[in-house]
Design a protein around this motif. Sequence first.
Motif, PDB file in Angstrom:
ATOM      1  N   HIS A 107       0.853  -1.181   0.000  1.00 54.58           N
ATOM      2  CA  HIS A 107       0.000   0.000   0.000  1.00 54.58           C
ATOM      3  C   HIS A 107       0.893   1.236   0.000  1.00 54.58           C
ATOM      4  O   HIS A 107       1.926   1.252   0.679  1.00 54.58           O
ATOM      5  CB  HIS A 107      -0.905  -0.003   1.238  1.00 54.58           C
ATOM      6  CG  HIS A 107      -2.019   0.986   1.175  1.00 54.58           C
ATOM      7  ND1 HIS A 107      -1.845   2.307   1.504  1.00 54.58           N
ATOM      8  CD2 HIS A 107      -3.322   0.856   0.807  1.00 54.58           C
ATOM      9  CE1 HIS A 107      -2.983   2.954   1.354  1.00 54.58           C
ATOM     10  NE2 HIS A 107      -3.902   2.092   0.931  1.00 54.58           N
ATOM     11  N   PRO A 108       0.567   2.285  -0.731  1.00 51.35           N
ATOM     12  CA  PRO A 108       1.498   3.413  -0.838  1.00 51.35           C
ATOM     13  C   PRO A 108       1.711   4.191   0.454  1.00 51.35           C
ATOM     14  O   PRO A 108       2.780   4.789   0.639  1.00 51.35           O
ATOM     15  CB  PRO A 108       0.849   4.303  -1.911  1.00 51.35           C
ATOM     16  CG  PRO A 108      -0.581   3.922  -1.927  1.00 51.35           C
ATOM     17  CD  PRO A 108      -0.610   2.460  -1.596  1.00 51.35           C
ATOM     18  N   THR A 143      -8.159  -6.859 -16.733  1.00 53.60           N
ATOM     19  CA  THR A 143      -8.634  -7.492 -17.950  1.00 53.60           C
ATOM     20  C   THR A 143      -7.929  -8.835 -18.116  1.00 53.60           C
ATOM     21  O   THR A 143      -7.124  -9.247 -17.287  1.00 53.60           O
ATOM     22  CB  THR A 143      -8.349  -6.599 -19.163  1.00 53.60           C
ATOM     23  OG1 THR A 143      -6.924  -6.544 -19.374  1.00 53.60           O
ATOM     24  CG2 THR A 143      -8.877  -5.182 -18.937  1.00 53.60           C
ATOM     25  N   ASP A 144      -8.207  -9.517 -19.214  1.00 50.85           N
ATOM     26  CA  ASP A 144      -7.555 -10.799 -19.488  1.00 50.85           C
ATOM     27  C   ASP A 144      -6.129 -10.627 -19.987  1.00 50.85           C
ATOM     28  O   ASP A 144      -5.387 -11.600 -20.096  1.00 50.85           O
ATOM     29  CB  ASP A 144      -8.363 -11.585 -20.525  1.00 50.85           C
ATOM     30  CG  ASP A 144      -9.682 -12.082 -19.964  1.00 50.85           C
ATOM     31  OD1 ASP A 144      -9.745 -12.318 -18.740  1.00 50.85           O
ATOM     32  OD2 ASP A 144     -10.654 -12.211 -20.735  1.00 50.85           O
ATOM     33  N   ALA A 145      -5.722  -9.401 -20.304  1.00 52.52           N
ATOM     34  CA  ALA A 145      -4.376  -9.167 -20.816  1.00 52.52           C
ATOM     35  C   ALA A 145      -3.350  -9.429 -19.718  1.00 52.52           C
ATOM     36  O   ALA A 145      -3.624  -9.230 -18.530  1.00 52.52           O
ATOM     37  CB  ALA A 145      -4.251  -7.729 -21.319  1.00 52.52           C
ATOM     38  N   PRO A 146      -2.146  -9.866 -20.095  1.00 47.66           N
ATOM     39  CA  PRO A 146      -1.101 -10.108 -19.087  1.00 47.66           C
ATOM     40  C   PRO A 146      -0.759  -8.828 -18.339  1.00 47.66           C
ATOM     41  O   PRO A 146      -0.821  -7.725 -18.885  1.00 47.66           O
ATOM     42  CB  PRO A 146       0.093 -10.601 -19.925  1.00 47.66           C
ATOM     43  CG  PRO A 146      -0.501 -11.071 -21.214  1.00 47.66           C
ATOM     44  CD  PRO A 146      -1.707 -10.219 -21.462  1.00 47.66           C
ATOM     45  N   LEU A 147      -0.384  -8.988 -17.080  1.00 48.51           N
ATOM     46  CA  LEU A 147       0.039  -7.862 -16.258  1.00 48.51           C
ATOM     47  C   LEU A 147       1.487  -7.544 -16.592  1.00 48.51           C
ATOM     48  O   LEU A 147       2.351  -8.416 -16.541  1.00 48.51           O
ATOM     49  CB  LEU A 147      -0.106  -8.223 -14.783  1.00 48.51           C
ATOM     50  CG  LEU A 147      -0.032  -7.097 -13.765  1.00 48.51           C
ATOM     51  CD1 LEU A 147      -1.218  -6.155 -13.922  1.00 48.51           C
ATOM     52  CD2 LEU A 147       0.012  -7.667 -12.356  1.00 48.51           C
ATOM     53  N   GLY A 148       1.764  -6.280 -16.956  1.00 47.86           N
ATOM     54  CA  GLY A 148       3.117  -5.918 -17.346  1.00 47.86           C
ATOM     55  C   GLY A 148       4.028  -5.673 -16.176  1.00 47.86           C
ATOM     56  O   GLY A 148       5.052  -6.319 -16.010  1.00 47.86           O
ATOM     57  N   PHE A 149       3.693  -4.740 -15.305  1.00 46.53           N
ATOM     58  CA  PHE A 149       4.504  -4.436 -14.145  1.00 46.53           C
ATOM     59  C   PHE A 149       3.616  -3.893 -13.043  1.00 46.53           C
ATOM     60  O   PHE A 149       2.488  -3.464 -13.266  1.00 46.53           O
ATOM     61  CB  PHE A 149       5.613  -3.424 -14.464  1.00 46.53           C
ATOM     62  CG  PHE A 149       5.099  -2.066 -14.878  1.00 46.53           C
ATOM     63  CD1 PHE A 149       4.605  -1.162 -13.948  1.00 46.53           C
ATOM     64  CD2 PHE A 149       5.122  -1.681 -16.208  1.00 46.53           C
ATOM     65  CE1 PHE A 149       4.139   0.088 -14.326  1.00 46.53           C
ATOM     66  CE2 PHE A 149       4.662  -0.435 -16.594  1.00 46.53           C
ATOM     67  CZ  PHE A 149       4.162   0.456 -15.654  1.00 46.53           C
ATOM     68  N   VAL A 150       4.141  -3.908 -11.832  1.00 48.36           N
ATOM     69  CA  VAL A 150       3.499  -3.290 -10.678  1.00 48.36           C
ATOM     70  C   VAL A 150       4.590  -2.576  -9.891  1.00 48.36           C
ATOM     71  O   VAL A 150       5.659  -3.141  -9.640  1.00 48.36           O
ATOM     72  CB  VAL A 150       2.811  -4.323  -9.769  1.00 48.36           C
ATOM     73  CG1 VAL A 150       2.181  -3.621  -8.572  1.00 48.36           C
ATOM     74  CG2 VAL A 150       1.763  -5.105 -10.539  1.00 48.36           C
ATOM     75  N   GLY A 151       4.341  -1.324  -9.512  1.00 53.93           N
ATOM     76  CA  GLY A 151       5.300  -0.562  -8.729  1.00 53.93           C
ATOM     77  C   GLY A 151       4.590   0.320  -7.728  1.00 53.93           C
ATOM     78  O   GLY A 151       3.431   0.699  -7.922  1.00 53.93           O
ATOM     79  N   THR A 152       5.280   0.679  -6.645  1.00 54.43           N
ATOM     80  CA  THR A 152       4.700   1.477  -5.571  1.00 54.43           C
ATOM     81  C   THR A 152       5.684   2.546  -5.140  1.00 54.43           C
ATOM     82  O   THR A 152       6.894   2.294  -5.087  1.00 54.43           O
ATOM     83  CB  THR A 152       4.372   0.598  -4.349  1.00 54.43           C
ATOM     84  OG1 THR A 152       3.624  -0.534  -4.762  1.00 54.43           O
ATOM     85  CG2 THR A 152       3.567   1.378  -3.315  1.00 54.43           C
ATOM     86  N   ASP A 153       5.179   3.748  -4.844  1.00 56.08           N
ATOM     87  CA  ASP A 153       5.981   4.760  -4.170  1.00 56.08           C
ATOM     88  C   ASP A 153       5.189   5.287  -2.980  1.00 56.08           C
ATOM     89  O   ASP A 153       4.197   4.662  -2.568  1.00 56.08           O
ATOM     90  CB  ASP A 153       6.430   5.867  -5.132  1.00 56.08           C
ATOM     91  CG  ASP A 153       5.264   6.663  -5.719  1.00 56.08           C
ATOM     92  OD1 ASP A 153       4.127   6.571  -5.192  1.00 56.08           O
ATOM     93  OD2 ASP A 153       5.484   7.389  -6.707  1.00 56.08           O
ATOM     94  N   ALA A 154       5.595   6.408  -2.421  1.00 54.23           N
ATOM     95  CA  ALA A 154       4.937   6.931  -1.228  1.00 54.23           C
ATOM     96  C   ALA A 154       3.613   7.625  -1.532  1.00 54.23           C
ATOM     97  O   ALA A 154       2.956   8.124  -0.610  1.00 54.23           O
ATOM     98  CB  ALA A 154       5.866   7.908  -0.509  1.00 54.23           C
ATOM     99  N   ARG A 155       3.201   7.644  -2.809  1.00 53.71           N
ATOM    100  CA  ARG A 155       1.953   8.314  -3.183  1.00 53.71           C
ATOM    101  C   ARG A 155       0.956   7.393  -3.877  1.00 53.71           C
ATOM    102  O   ARG A 155      -0.244   7.483  -3.634  1.00 53.71           O
ATOM    103  CB  ARG A 155       2.248   9.504  -4.102  1.00 53.71           C
ATOM    104  CG  ARG A 155       3.098  10.598  -3.474  1.00 53.71           C
ATOM    105  CD  ARG A 155       3.350  11.709  -4.474  1.00 53.71           C
ATOM    106  NE  ARG A 155       4.096  11.221  -5.633  1.00 53.71           N
ATOM    107  CZ  ARG A 155       4.244  11.900  -6.770  1.00 53.71           C
ATOM    108  NH1 ARG A 155       3.661  13.068  -6.915  1.00 53.71           N
ATOM    109  NH2 ARG A 155       4.956  11.404  -7.755  1.00 53.71           N
ATOM    110  N   HIS A 156       1.443   6.512  -4.756  1.00 54.26           N
ATOM    111  CA  HIS A 156       0.535   5.745  -5.600  1.00 54.26           C
ATOM    112  C   HIS A 156       1.078   4.341  -5.848  1.00 54.26           C
ATOM    113  O   HIS A 156       2.241   4.037  -5.582  1.00 54.26           O
ATOM    114  CB  HIS A 156       0.331   6.433  -6.967  1.00 54.26           C
ATOM    115  CG  HIS A 156      -0.249   7.804  -6.891  1.00 54.26           C
ATOM    116  ND1 HIS A 156       0.526   8.940  -6.911  1.00 54.26           N
ATOM    117  CD2 HIS A 156      -1.542   8.225  -6.792  1.00 54.26           C
ATOM    118  CE1 HIS A 156      -0.249  10.010  -6.838  1.00 54.26           C
ATOM    119  NE2 HIS A 156      -1.507   9.604  -6.756  1.00 54.26           N
ATOM    120  N   VAL A 157       0.200   3.508  -6.406  1.00 53.97           N
ATOM    121  CA  VAL A 157       0.571   2.225  -6.992  1.00 53.97           C
ATOM    122  C   VAL A 157       0.414   2.355  -8.498  1.00 53.97           C
ATOM    123  O   VAL A 157      -0.554   2.958  -8.987  1.00 53.97           O
ATOM    124  CB  VAL A 157      -0.326   1.087  -6.463  1.00 53.97           C
ATOM    125  CG1 VAL A 157      -0.004  -0.226  -7.166  1.00 53.97           C
ATOM    126  CG2 VAL A 157      -0.154   0.940  -4.953  1.00 53.97           C
TER     127      VAL A 157
END
Length: 528
Positions: A245-246, A280-294
């Motif tokens: 969680h950010p 969606t059914d599309a592959p997940l490319g990336f996931v990243g988090t900082d102190a404000r958002h995901v």
Amino acid sequence: MGLVLTACGGGSDSPKSANDNRQPSGVGGNASSAYLVTESSPAGATGLNAHQLHLVNPATGEVFKSIPVGPGGGYELGGAFTPSANGQGGTRENASVLFFIRRYDNGEGHLFQAPLVGTQAGVETRISNVIDACGIWETKIARLDAIASWLRVETAGDDHDCRQGLDNQFVFVRSDFGSAVAPAGSPFGREKVLVWEYNAQGELTWIYGYVPWLGAVYAVDTSTAKLRPVTNGFTLQTVDIFSAHPTDAHKALVRVGRTITTLSWLNGEASLGPAVATLTDAPLGFVGTDARHVYFSQDSKVYRIDPQGVVSLLTDLPQGGDGLDVIAQTPSSLLIVQGAQNLDSTLWVVSKNGDSKPRLIETLVDGSNYFLAGIAGEVVVYGSSTERDSSQGFVTLKRFVANSAVQPPTTLVTGARYFYGINERQINHGESTTSHLFWCEVGGQPNNCRADRLRSYRLSTDTVVNLGPLSPPADPSTWDLLGDVDYVDRSYRAMLEEFGSSASPGSARARWLFQADTPQSLKAIVLP
């Protein structure tokens, strides 16, 4: 949540005799400085001596103590940690304790610990009554001062054979419970533990994990080692961790099927919040988090989730269809590589605020691979290589400033080999910043690595240091780097492991100390 609490440590010292039990005094009297740890398999040795751990003085390169561990004995390091105010990161100190497995001729594997600091440095103590330890999977300190730690250990199971993994089991062991205390069970298998929860006093109170194929969440009380099931809507559903969680250290975003939702926990209880987004059914490319958002991507689209769970489209990159493969972050930007493996790929800079168009940095052709070398603030160093293993192939390194639209990338080095990064002590959302880069400047020649070609590069100052002698060494042999660089201390002293010489291929091994900012600081370590 998910704090990274293992690190390599170091300090400074005056020379010691073999029976001198003093520890390095450290930088500025820092009491947490420590011996370094390396390992070797002496030629012709058998039994316990077939594999050894060595405690090394980081100032002199002398071996303080050698510890026999037997073939297949693994080890981990632990050290103190200072969390940040938001609980999403902090500062790791030098390692202060060594955890290791000693394997005996009868097949048993016992757990031990040995301090790396203080008057008891190198003194071994057995941990728990485990006799069939196979590996240490995770280590987290039980108190932020590293007085004690919890270890998640793989054991051999009913057949007492680590190599036959189908019946292997996982247990929790606390390092100060004594050699007669049985371990606590863990249902988490080979999956990583989800959360290690600390209270305001810096004490580890709960350990949370999940079993993906059951969708079950469990909590372990670290004061009693009792296991508590926490289902709360997960039963018989596929569960995966989406991101931290950010802003809240007691929450995480989880994926239940295609739905992203919020998991909250506190004091051994966990609950599942309402849905945040549906993938969606599309592959997940990336996931990243900082102190404000995901941030995450599907296809060519990049999305942003705010702390309240509102999802918005950040950008849609103009070259769709190939997916987004890699992400890294500066304070202002996302760095995204777009392109299928072994095809042309592009490197983009995307503003986290969505206030400007994506900036195309470079396009690579002929199947070259991009990789992030390091980030210091807005300074980015990236590499390209035609080899899948960037540490062994020849790489080109380039530098640019993410929030400067007018500065093109500049080339740092071409034809380098054996590339590694040295990390800062600061950790934010599970990631640490790279302070220095290390490489052997071979000019694209496969057998051209020598001591005088080793370089250290500091990202923040854009400076290169020659670590070895300015002229070629008297020994004309070239080197192959077979190991890695261990990260040492706040003065950026490091240990270079496992160089092999072409003069004695397959047999010559050496370790080296260096200080990343000091020219000609390379110093050989002689193992017994």
